[in-house]
Design a protein around this motif. Structure first.
Motif, PDB file in Angstrom:
ATOM      1  N   GLU A  18      -5.088  -0.601 -39.600  1.00 39.00           N
ATOM      2  CA  GLU A  18      -5.597   0.606 -38.953  1.00 39.00           C
ATOM      3  C   GLU A  18      -7.121   0.534 -38.877  1.00 39.00           C
ATOM      4  O   GLU A  18      -7.783   0.194 -39.855  1.00 39.00           O
ATOM      5  CB  GLU A  18      -5.183   1.838 -39.748  1.00 39.00           C
ATOM      6  N   VAL A  19      -7.656   0.823 -37.704  1.00 34.21           N
ATOM      7  CA  VAL A  19      -9.101   0.867 -37.522  1.00 34.21           C
ATOM      8  C   VAL A  19      -9.529   2.316 -37.718  1.00 34.21           C
ATOM      9  O   VAL A  19      -8.997   3.222 -37.086  1.00 34.21           O
ATOM     10  CB  VAL A  19      -9.512   0.346 -36.129  1.00 34.21           C
TER      11      VAL A  19
ATOM     12  N   ALA B  92      -7.757   0.125 -26.839  1.00 40.82           N
ATOM     13  CA  ALA B  92      -8.467  -0.987 -27.468  1.00 40.82           C
ATOM     14  C   ALA B  92      -7.508  -1.845 -28.295  1.00 40.82           C
ATOM     15  O   ALA B  92      -7.553  -3.078 -28.242  1.00 40.82           O
ATOM     16  CB  ALA B  92      -9.606  -0.459 -28.340  1.00 40.82           C
ATOM     17  N   VAL B  93      -6.629  -1.199 -29.031  1.00 41.14           N
ATOM     18  CA  VAL B  93      -5.629  -1.927 -29.820  1.00 41.14           C
ATOM     19  C   VAL B  93      -4.719  -2.731 -28.894  1.00 41.14           C
ATOM     20  O   VAL B  93      -4.382  -3.884 -29.176  1.00 41.14           O
ATOM     21  CB  VAL B  93      -4.820  -0.958 -30.708  1.00 41.14           C
ATOM     22  N   SER B  94      -4.349  -2.145 -27.773  1.00 46.44           N
ATOM     23  CA  SER B  94      -3.508  -2.828 -26.801  1.00 46.44           C
ATOM     24  C   SER B  94      -4.194  -4.079 -26.252  1.00 46.44           C
ATOM     25  O   SER B  94      -3.558  -5.122 -26.084  1.00 46.44           O
ATOM     26  CB  SER B  94      -3.157  -1.871 -25.665  1.00 46.44           C
ATOM     27  N   ALA B  95      -5.478  -3.978 -25.971  1.00 48.20           N
ATOM     28  CA  ALA B  95      -6.226  -5.135 -25.462  1.00 48.20           C
ATOM     29  C   ALA B  95      -6.264  -6.248 -26.498  1.00 48.20           C
ATOM     30  O   ALA B  95      -6.134  -7.434 -26.156  1.00 48.20           O
ATOM     31  CB  ALA B  95      -7.646  -4.716 -25.089  1.00 48.20           C
ATOM     32  N   VAL B  96      -6.417  -5.891 -27.766  1.00 46.93           N
ATOM     33  CA  VAL B  96      -6.433  -6.904 -28.820  1.00 46.93           C
ATOM     34  C   VAL B  96      -5.040  -7.487 -28.994  1.00 46.93           C
ATOM     35  O   VAL B  96      -4.883  -8.705 -29.146  1.00 46.93           O
ATOM     36  CB  VAL B  96      -6.974  -6.322 -30.144  1.00 46.93           C
TER      37      VAL B  96
ATOM     38  N   ASN C 198       0.771 -12.614 -33.450  1.00 49.54           N
ATOM     39  CA  ASN C 198       0.024 -12.920 -34.675  1.00 49.54           C
ATOM     40  C   ASN C 198      -0.332 -11.623 -35.387  1.00 49.54           C
ATOM     41  O   ASN C 198      -0.675 -10.629 -34.750  1.00 49.54           O
ATOM     42  CB  ASN C 198      -1.249 -13.700 -34.360  1.00 49.54           C
ATOM     43  N   VAL C 199      -0.256 -11.645 -36.690  1.00 52.59           N
ATOM     44  CA  VAL C 199      -0.604 -10.481 -37.503  1.00 52.59           C
ATOM     45  C   VAL C 199      -1.726 -10.902 -38.448  1.00 52.59           C
ATOM     46  O   VAL C 199      -1.620 -11.926 -39.113  1.00 52.59           O
ATOM     47  CB  VAL C 199       0.615  -9.979 -38.317  1.00 52.59           C
ATOM     48  N   PRO C 200      -2.812 -10.138 -38.484  1.00 51.10           N
ATOM     49  CA  PRO C 200      -3.925 -10.485 -39.373  1.00 51.10           C
ATOM     50  C   PRO C 200      -3.481 -10.564 -40.830  1.00 51.10           C
ATOM     51  O   PRO C 200      -2.805  -9.665 -41.329  1.00 51.10           O
ATOM     52  CB  PRO C 200      -4.916  -9.335 -39.174  1.00 51.10           C
TER      53      PRO C 200
ATOM     54  N   TYR D 119      -9.969  -8.796 -36.601  1.00 54.56           N
ATOM     55  CA  TYR D 119      -9.143  -7.888 -35.809  1.00 54.56           C
ATOM     56  C   TYR D 119      -9.877  -6.564 -35.571  1.00 54.56           C
ATOM     57  O   TYR D 119      -9.962  -6.081 -34.444  1.00 54.56           O
ATOM     58  CB  TYR D 119      -7.804  -7.636 -36.520  1.00 54.56           C
ATOM     59  N   LYS D 120     -10.411  -5.999 -36.633  1.00 60.96           N
ATOM     60  CA  LYS D 120     -11.124  -4.720 -36.505  1.00 60.96           C
ATOM     61  C   LYS D 120     -12.364  -4.864 -35.621  1.00 60.96           C
ATOM     62  O   LYS D 120     -12.675  -3.974 -34.830  1.00 60.96           O
ATOM     63  CB  LYS D 120     -11.493  -4.180 -37.883  1.00 60.96           C
TER      64      LYS D 120
END
Length: 113
Positions: free
Chosen positions: A4-5, A26-30, A37-39, A48-49
Protein backbone atom coordinates in the motif's frame (compact mmCIF):
# COMPACT_ATOMS: atom_id res chain seq x y z
CA UNK A 1 -0.60 -8.64 -2.67
CA UNK A 2 0.86 -5.28 -3.62
CA UNK A 3 2.21 -2.91 -0.96
CA UNK A 4 0.00 0.00 0.00
CA UNK A 5 1.28 3.45 -0.93
CA UNK A 6 0.54 5.97 1.81
CA UNK A 7 1.01 9.67 2.37
CA UNK A 8 4.41 9.11 4.01
CA UNK A 9 5.65 7.43 0.79
CA UNK A 10 4.76 10.36 -1.46
CA UNK A 11 7.53 12.96 -1.76
CA UNK A 12 6.29 14.74 -4.87
CA UNK A 13 5.55 18.38 -5.52
CA UNK A 14 1.88 18.10 -4.57
CA UNK A 15 0.06 17.33 -1.35
CA UNK A 16 -1.19 13.84 -0.58
CA UNK A 17 -4.74 15.20 -0.59
CA UNK A 18 -4.24 16.34 -4.19
CA UNK A 19 -2.87 13.03 -5.45
CA UNK A 20 -4.52 10.30 -3.36
CA UNK A 21 -7.69 10.23 -5.44
CA UNK A 22 -5.55 9.31 -8.46
CA UNK A 23 -3.79 6.43 -6.71
CA UNK A 24 -5.81 3.65 -8.42
CA UNK A 25 -4.72 4.82 -11.88
CA UNK A 26 -1.09 5.08 -10.76
CA UNK A 27 -1.18 1.57 -9.27
CA UNK A 28 -2.72 0.31 -12.50
CA UNK A 29 0.09 1.85 -14.56
CA UNK A 30 2.69 0.16 -12.35
CA UNK A 31 0.82 -3.15 -12.46
CA UNK A 32 0.97 -2.94 -16.25
CA UNK A 33 4.76 -2.66 -16.07
CA UNK A 34 5.33 -5.42 -13.51
CA UNK A 35 2.81 -7.99 -14.73
CA UNK A 36 2.36 -10.66 -12.09
CA UNK A 37 5.60 -9.81 -10.27
CA UNK A 38 5.07 -8.98 -6.61
CA UNK A 39 7.57 -6.80 -4.73
CA UNK A 40 9.60 -8.82 -2.25
CA UNK A 41 12.05 -7.30 0.17
CA UNK A 42 12.73 -3.74 1.13
CA UNK A 43 14.39 -2.66 -2.13
CA UNK A 44 11.62 -3.94 -4.39
CA UNK A 45 8.91 -2.47 -2.17
CA UNK A 46 10.72 0.88 -2.27
CA UNK A 47 11.02 0.68 -6.08
CA UNK A 48 7.33 -0.18 -6.39
CA UNK A 49 6.29 2.76 -4.22
CA UNK A 50 8.64 5.08 -6.12
CA UNK A 51 7.04 3.95 -9.41
CA UNK A 52 3.54 4.62 -8.11
CA UNK A 53 4.63 8.08 -6.93
CA UNK A 54 6.28 8.75 -10.30
CA UNK A 55 3.00 7.91 -12.05
CA UNK A 56 1.17 10.26 -9.68
CA UNK A 57 3.60 13.07 -10.53
CA UNK A 58 3.12 12.57 -14.27
CA UNK A 59 -0.64 12.67 -13.80
CA UNK A 60 -0.24 15.87 -11.77
CA UNK A 61 1.83 17.39 -14.58
CA UNK A 62 -1.11 16.69 -16.91
CA UNK A 63 -3.52 18.43 -14.55
CA UNK A 64 -4.75 15.17 -12.99
CA UNK A 65 -6.50 14.41 -16.26
CA UNK A 66 -5.66 10.74 -16.48
CA UNK A 67 -4.71 11.47 -20.06
CA UNK A 68 -8.24 12.45 -21.06
CA UNK A 69 -8.04 14.73 -24.07
CA UNK A 70 -4.49 13.67 -24.88
CA UNK A 71 -5.14 11.73 -28.04
CA UNK A 72 -1.64 12.04 -29.40
CA UNK A 73 -3.03 13.71 -32.53
CA UNK A 74 -2.67 17.37 -33.44
CA UNK A 75 -4.52 18.87 -36.39
CA UNK A 76 -3.74 22.22 -37.97
CA UNK A 77 -5.87 22.76 -41.03
CA UNK A 78 -5.12 19.88 -43.39
CA UNK A 79 -1.93 18.90 -41.53
CA UNK A 80 -2.30 16.02 -39.05
CA UNK A 81 0.52 14.98 -36.75
CA UNK A 82 0.12 11.72 -34.87
CA UNK A 83 2.31 10.30 -32.14
CA UNK A 84 3.77 6.92 -33.05
CA UNK A 85 2.17 3.62 -32.05
CA UNK A 86 -1.22 5.25 -31.58
CA UNK A 87 -0.47 6.04 -27.95
CA UNK A 88 -0.76 9.34 -26.23
CA UNK A 89 2.00 11.50 -24.81
CA UNK A 90 0.43 10.97 -21.38
CA UNK A 91 0.67 7.19 -21.63
CA UNK A 92 4.25 7.39 -22.89
CA UNK A 93 5.27 9.74 -20.09
CA UNK A 94 3.66 7.58 -17.40
CA UNK A 95 5.28 4.47 -18.83
CA UNK A 96 8.73 6.09 -18.95
CA UNK A 97 8.46 7.37 -15.39
CA UNK A 98 7.28 4.02 -14.04
CA UNK A 99 9.93 2.03 -15.88
CA UNK A 100 12.64 4.45 -14.77
CA UNK A 101 11.60 3.99 -11.12
CA UNK A 102 11.52 0.19 -11.49
CA UNK A 103 14.77 -0.11 -13.44
CA UNK A 104 17.20 -2.49 -11.79
CA UNK A 105 14.63 -3.70 -9.24
CA UNK A 106 13.88 -6.98 -10.96
CA UNK A 107 10.17 -6.10 -11.03
CA UNK A 108 9.78 -5.16 -14.68
CA UNK A 109 7.80 -7.78 -16.55
CA UNK A 110 10.09 -9.65 -18.92
CA UNK A 111 7.33 -11.10 -21.13
CA UNK A 112 5.89 -9.78 -24.33
CA UNK A 113 6.84 -6.34 -25.00
Amino acid sequence: MLPEVRSADYKGAHTWDEVCAHLPAAVSAVREAIGFNVPEGEEQVAAYKAAVCAALDVDAAYGFSGGVGDSGTVRLGSLTIEQGHGGSAYEADVSKAVRRALSGSGLLYQGLG
